[in-house]
Design a protein around this motif. Structure first.
Motif, PDB file in Angstrom:
ATOM      1  N   ALA A 167       0.846  -1.193   0.000  1.00 15.73           N
ATOM      2  CA  ALA A 167       0.000   0.000   0.000  1.00 15.73           C
ATOM      3  C   ALA A 167       0.883   1.245   0.000  1.00 15.73           C
ATOM      4  O   ALA A 167       1.882   1.305   0.726  1.00 15.73           O
ATOM      5  CB  ALA A 167      -0.902   0.002   1.221  1.00 15.73           C
ATOM      6  N   ALA A 168       0.501   2.226  -0.799  1.00 12.79           N
ATOM      7  CA  ALA A 168       1.291   3.457  -0.873  1.00 12.79           C
ATOM      8  C   ALA A 168       1.204   4.263   0.407  1.00 12.79           C
ATOM      9  O   ALA A 168       2.151   4.983   0.764  1.00 12.79           O
ATOM     10  CB  ALA A 168       0.821   4.307  -2.056  1.00 12.79           C
ATOM     11  N   ALA A 169       0.079   4.160   1.114  1.00 11.18           N
ATOM     12  CA  ALA A 169      -0.096   4.925   2.345  1.00 11.18           C
ATOM     13  C   ALA A 169      -1.120   4.253   3.243  1.00 11.18           C
ATOM     14  O   ALA A 169      -2.059   3.615   2.765  1.00 11.18           O
ATOM     15  CB  ALA A 169      -0.540   6.357   2.022  1.00 11.18           C
ATOM     16  N   GLU A 194      -7.147   2.744  -6.576  1.00 10.02           N
ATOM     17  CA  GLU A 194      -6.371   3.522  -7.541  1.00 10.02           C
ATOM     18  C   GLU A 194      -5.165   4.191  -6.875  1.00 10.02           C
ATOM     19  O   GLU A 194      -4.051   4.170  -7.399  1.00 10.02           O
ATOM     20  CB  GLU A 194      -7.257   4.575  -8.216  1.00 10.02           C
ATOM     21  CG  GLU A 194      -8.254   4.008  -9.211  1.00 10.02           C
ATOM     22  CD  GLU A 194      -9.404   3.264  -8.544  1.00 10.02           C
ATOM     23  OE1 GLU A 194      -9.669   3.518  -7.341  1.00 10.02           O
ATOM     24  OE2 GLU A 194     -10.032   2.421  -9.217  1.00 10.02           O
ATOM     25  N   ALA A 195      -5.386   4.799  -5.706  1.00 12.34           N
ATOM     26  CA  ALA A 195      -4.296   5.473  -4.995  1.00 12.34           C
ATOM     27  C   ALA A 195      -3.491   4.512  -4.132  1.00 12.34           C
ATOM     28  O   ALA A 195      -2.444   4.885  -3.598  1.00 12.34           O
ATOM     29  CB  ALA A 195      -4.866   6.590  -4.123  1.00 12.34           C
ATOM     30  N   LEU A 224      -6.287  -4.979  -2.951  1.00 15.72           N
ATOM     31  CA  LEU A 224      -5.335  -4.572  -3.989  1.00 15.72           C
ATOM     32  C   LEU A 224      -5.183  -5.657  -5.052  1.00 15.72           C
ATOM     33  O   LEU A 224      -4.682  -5.387  -6.145  1.00 15.72           O
ATOM     34  CB  LEU A 224      -3.977  -4.245  -3.360  1.00 15.72           C
ATOM     35  CG  LEU A 224      -3.973  -3.053  -2.394  1.00 15.72           C
ATOM     36  CD1 LEU A 224      -2.592  -2.873  -1.777  1.00 15.72           C
ATOM     37  CD2 LEU A 224      -4.420  -1.769  -3.100  1.00 15.72           C
ATOM     38  N   LEU A 225      -5.641  -6.863  -4.739  1.00 16.85           N
ATOM     39  CA  LEU A 225      -5.652  -7.956  -5.712  1.00 16.85           C
ATOM     40  C   LEU A 225      -7.031  -8.168  -6.322  1.00 16.85           C
ATOM     41  O   LEU A 225      -7.142  -8.617  -7.464  1.00 16.85           O
ATOM     42  CB  LEU A 225      -5.211  -9.263  -5.027  1.00 16.85           C
ATOM     43  CG  LEU A 225      -3.756  -9.351  -4.583  1.00 16.85           C
ATOM     44  CD1 LEU A 225      -3.544 -10.573  -3.712  1.00 16.85           C
ATOM     45  CD2 LEU A 225      -2.825  -9.379  -5.780  1.00 16.85           C
ATOM     46  N   GLU A 226      -8.076  -7.876  -5.554  1.00 12.68           N
ATOM     47  CA  GLU A 226      -9.445  -8.062  -6.027  1.00 12.68           C
ATOM     48  C   GLU A 226     -10.332  -6.981  -5.418  1.00 12.68           C
ATOM     49  O   GLU A 226     -10.467  -6.891  -4.205  1.00 12.68           O
ATOM     50  CB  GLU A 226      -9.959  -9.444  -5.642  1.00 12.68           C
ATOM     51  CG  GLU A 226     -11.427  -9.679  -5.956  1.00 12.68           C
ATOM     52  CD  GLU A 226     -11.769  -9.405  -7.417  1.00 12.68           C
ATOM     53  OE1 GLU A 226     -12.661  -8.566  -7.667  1.00 12.68           O
ATOM     54  OE2 GLU A 226     -11.131 -10.033  -8.298  1.00 12.68           O
TER      55      GLU A 226
END
Length: 238
Positions: free
Chosen positions: A153-155, A171-172, A200-202
């Motif tokens: 995760a980006a954040a 998306e983010a 994030l996978l589904e």
């Protein structure tokens, strides 16, 4: 856009947005019914969906009615508060010094505030303490499960939420966790981390999503049931 649709005795919130599938939910604590649909789905289709699931809707509402809930907190000495699944007795102390919170003797949660503090001010001090504790725990938990799931995760962030334990902006690649997770047992907080990372996978809560969870955390169903059966659920409307 949200509209209301009356179906017999049920008032259904209908949310139309840019999604592919229809999602029916019964929301705690009151059992409010919400249907999220693609924009092209009309009211008659929603009506037929709800009628076809009336038995399930009633069963969910019955569960919420039977579920114990904490009474409204006033943040005074003697109240019960929770941290990491453990119950503590709150002791409020007044001092002309910076507010602080401490756990004492594994039994007491000492809340130090300034004289004349309001309920809202006492609540804020304790909530910020919960926020900091949860943020301290997250890095190790996130690192552990990102390695297992193979997604990053980006954040990550913590906030108060009314109807969800967590949410993922795919998306983010940004994940939010409910502040109330600081109060539940560590394995339940980890379940929510795994749940959101799996998105994030589904994106959808579909068969593939459940199969992925089965692989990552085989006991996730019992954890979900335990989490949603606590007195600490975040679902406070208003």
């Amino acid at each position: 856009m949200t509209t209301q649709l009356q179906i017999g005795e049920l008032e259904v919130d209908v949310v139309r947005k840019n999604i592919r599938n229809v999602h029916l939910a019964v929301l705690p604590p009151s059992g409010r019914v919400r249907v999220a649909t693609p924009r092209h789905v009309d009211d008659e289709q929603v009506r037929l969906l709800v009628i076809g699931r009336l038995g399930w809707i009633r069963a969910q509402q019955a569960k919420f009615e039977q579920q114990p809930r904490q009474t409204q907190r006033e943040y005074v000495s003697g109240e019960t508060h929770y941290y990491r699944g453990q119950r503590y007795r709150l002791v409020v102390r007044y001092a002309d010094a910076a507010p602080q919170v401490h756990i004492r003797n594994t039994q007491y949660l000492d809340l130090q505030v300034r004289p004349g503090s309001t309920v809202e001010q006492r609540a804020t001090v304790l909530q910020e303490w919960y926020r900091e504790r949860l943020k301290e725990q997250l890095p190790a938990v996130v690192a552990k499960w990102e390695a297992v799931i193979g997604q990053h995760a980006a954040a990550w962030a913590v906030k108060r939420m009314k109807t969800k334990w967590g949410t993922c902006n795919i998306e983010a690649r940004r994940i939010w966790l409910n502040l109330e997770l600081a109060k539940v047992a560590p394995h339940l907080m980890e379940y929510v981390v795994v749940h959101e990372l799996t998105h994030l996978l589904e994106r959808q809560h579909n068969e593939r999503f459940r199969a992925l969870l089965d692989g990552f955390m085989p006991q996730w169903r019992s954890y979900r049931e335990e989490l949603n059966g606590t007195m600490l659920a975040p679902f406070v409307e208003g």
